[in-house]
Motif scaffolding. Structure first.
Motif, short mmCIF file in Angstrom:
data_model
loop_
_atom_site.label_atom_id
_atom_site.label_comp_id
_atom_site.label_asym_id
_atom_site.label_seq_id
_atom_site.Cartn_x
_atom_site.Cartn_y
_atom_site.Cartn_z
N LEU A 138 26.38 23.87 6.91
CA LEU A 138 25.95 22.81 7.65
C LEU A 138 26.87 22.34 8.57
O LEU A 138 26.60 22.18 10.07
N PHE A 139 28.24 22.40 8.25
CA PHE A 139 29.11 21.83 9.12
C PHE A 139 29.49 22.81 10.25
O PHE A 139 29.50 22.42 11.52
N THR A 140 29.64 23.85 10.00
CA THR A 140 29.99 25.03 11.00
C THR A 140 28.87 24.99 12.16
O THR A 140 28.91 25.10 13.23
N GLY A 141 27.53 25.00 11.35
CA GLY A 141 26.34 25.11 12.27
C GLY A 141 26.18 23.80 13.25
O GLY A 141 25.81 23.89 14.45
N ALA A 142 26.86 22.84 12.65
CA ALA A 142 26.50 21.37 13.52
C ALA A 142 27.96 21.52 14.57
O ALA A 142 27.55 21.06 15.67
N TYR A 143 28.93 21.78 14.39
CA TYR A 143 30.09 21.49 15.06
C TYR A 143 30.54 22.80 15.88
O TYR A 143 31.45 22.50 16.90
N PHE A 144 30.34 24.07 15.23
CA PHE A 144 30.77 25.18 16.29
C PHE A 144 30.07 25.42 17.22
O PHE A 144 28.64 25.62 17.16
N ASN A 145 30.70 25.49 18.51
CA ASN A 145 29.85 26.01 19.69
C ASN A 145 29.22 27.29 19.35
O ASN A 145 28.26 27.83 19.96
N ASN A 146 30.14 28.25 19.12
CA ASN A 146 30.01 29.58 18.90
C ASN A 146 29.38 29.88 17.45
O ASN A 146 30.19 29.99 16.48
N LYS A 147 28.08 30.28 17.38
CA LYS A 147 27.49 30.56 15.90
C LYS A 147 27.88 31.62 15.55
O LYS A 147 27.91 31.79 14.35
N PHE A 148 28.43 32.61 16.23
CA PHE A 148 28.98 33.90 15.94
C PHE A 148 30.01 33.47 14.73
O PHE A 148 30.32 34.04 13.89
N LYS A 149 31.18 32.51 15.40
CA LYS A 149 32.22 32.44 14.68
C LYS A 149 31.68 31.30 13.54
O LYS A 149 32.48 31.78 12.28
N ALA A 150 30.71 30.52 13.49
CA ALA A 150 30.49 29.73 12.44
C ALA A 150 29.91 30.82 11.13
O ALA A 150 30.24 30.80 9.97
N ALA A 151 29.02 31.72 11.69
CA ALA A 151 28.78 32.84 10.68
C ALA A 151 29.93 33.53 10.14
O ALA A 151 29.99 33.96 8.91
N LEU A 152 30.95 33.88 10.74
CA LEU A 152 32.13 34.81 10.43
C LEU A 152 32.78 33.97 9.47
O LEU A 152 33.26 34.54 8.28
N VAL A 153 32.95 32.61 9.63
CA VAL A 153 33.72 31.75 8.59
C VAL A 153 32.98 31.73 7.40
O VAL A 153 33.46 32.11 6.28
N LEU A 154 31.51 31.85 7.14
CA LEU A 154 30.84 31.70 6.19
C LEU A 154 30.79 33.29 5.50
O LEU A 154 31.09 33.36 4.32
N ILE A 155 30.86 34.25 6.34
CA ILE A 155 30.68 35.40 5.53
C ILE A 155 31.91 35.88 5.07
O ILE A 155 32.08 36.55 4.04
N ALA A 156 33.14 35.59 5.93
CA ALA A 156 34.38 35.77 5.18
C ALA A 156 34.75 35.16 3.87
O ALA A 156 35.04 35.60 2.89
#
Length: 198
Positions: A48-66
């Motif tokens: 939720l945090f990365t989805g809310a605050y990261f401009n780049n959703k690809f980077k948000a997904a990368l954080v979670l997947i990693a």
């Protein structure tokens, strides 16, 4: 509080990933040793945090997947004493967290109500998706809808823990970030926060 998006450089992104991996690995280790804490991890709040605050959703997904990928290897080794790089049953888990990032991106204003509603929605998505694989491919439940219902019922304690974890870690992530913004002064956040221009 109005939400400001964050642009992360590769270096900052790697630091965020490392911090999330360490915190998630620690909590998953706790849940491995103490079943009462099963599913009590920062993963949902992170999504939720990365989805809310990261401009780049690809980077948000990368954080979670990693984070999921690395801590899954660690946890699978604890259970099986073998290194398992990937399991197809994880696809449902990964899909649920990608949807959680999208749910987080719908938060336009950070307050307790909005974050709580996003947490409820993300836990529901996790609950409905991650119980599909044990229902379809496991031996514990019948293959009809009644079996899926039984699988969902049996998962309730784990989803309760996830909701509690979302509340606890969400308060730290969302509350901490908003507190830092407030202490640094609102004028510094009149535009989206930029961690690095590179």
């Amino acid at each position: 509080m109005s939400l400001q998006r964050v642009n992360l450089s590769i270096g900052a992104l790697l630091l965020v990933i490392l911090a999330f991996i360490i915190s998630t690995g620690a909590m998953r280790l706790v849940s491995f040793n103490f079943w009462a804490f099963s599913n009590f991890t920062p993963l949902g709040a992170m999504a939720l945090f990365t989805g809310a605050y990261f401009n780049n959703k690809f980077k948000a997904a990368l954080v979670l997947i990693a984070t999921l990928f690395i801590t899954d290897i660690f946890i699978n080794y604890l259970y099986t004493s073998k290194i398992v790089w990937f399991n197809t049953s994880s696809l449902w888990l990964y899909a649920s967290f990608m949807i959680m990032i999208l749910i987080g991106s719908l938060i336009k204003k950070v307050n307790i109500t909005n974050v709580l509603l996003a947490s409820l929605a993300s836990v529901a998505v996790h609950w409905l998706l991650t119980d599909i694989d044990p229902w379809l491919h496991g031996n514990l439940y019948a293959k009809g809808l009644s079996g899926y219902g039984e699988s969902l019922f049996m998962a309730l304690p784990f989803e309760r823990n996830m909701l509690l974890a979302d509340a606890a870690f969400g308060a730290v992530l969302f509350g901490g970030f908003e507190l830092i913004k407030g202490r640094w002064g609102a004028t510094r956040y009149s535009k989206p926060v930029v961690v690095s221009s590179k």
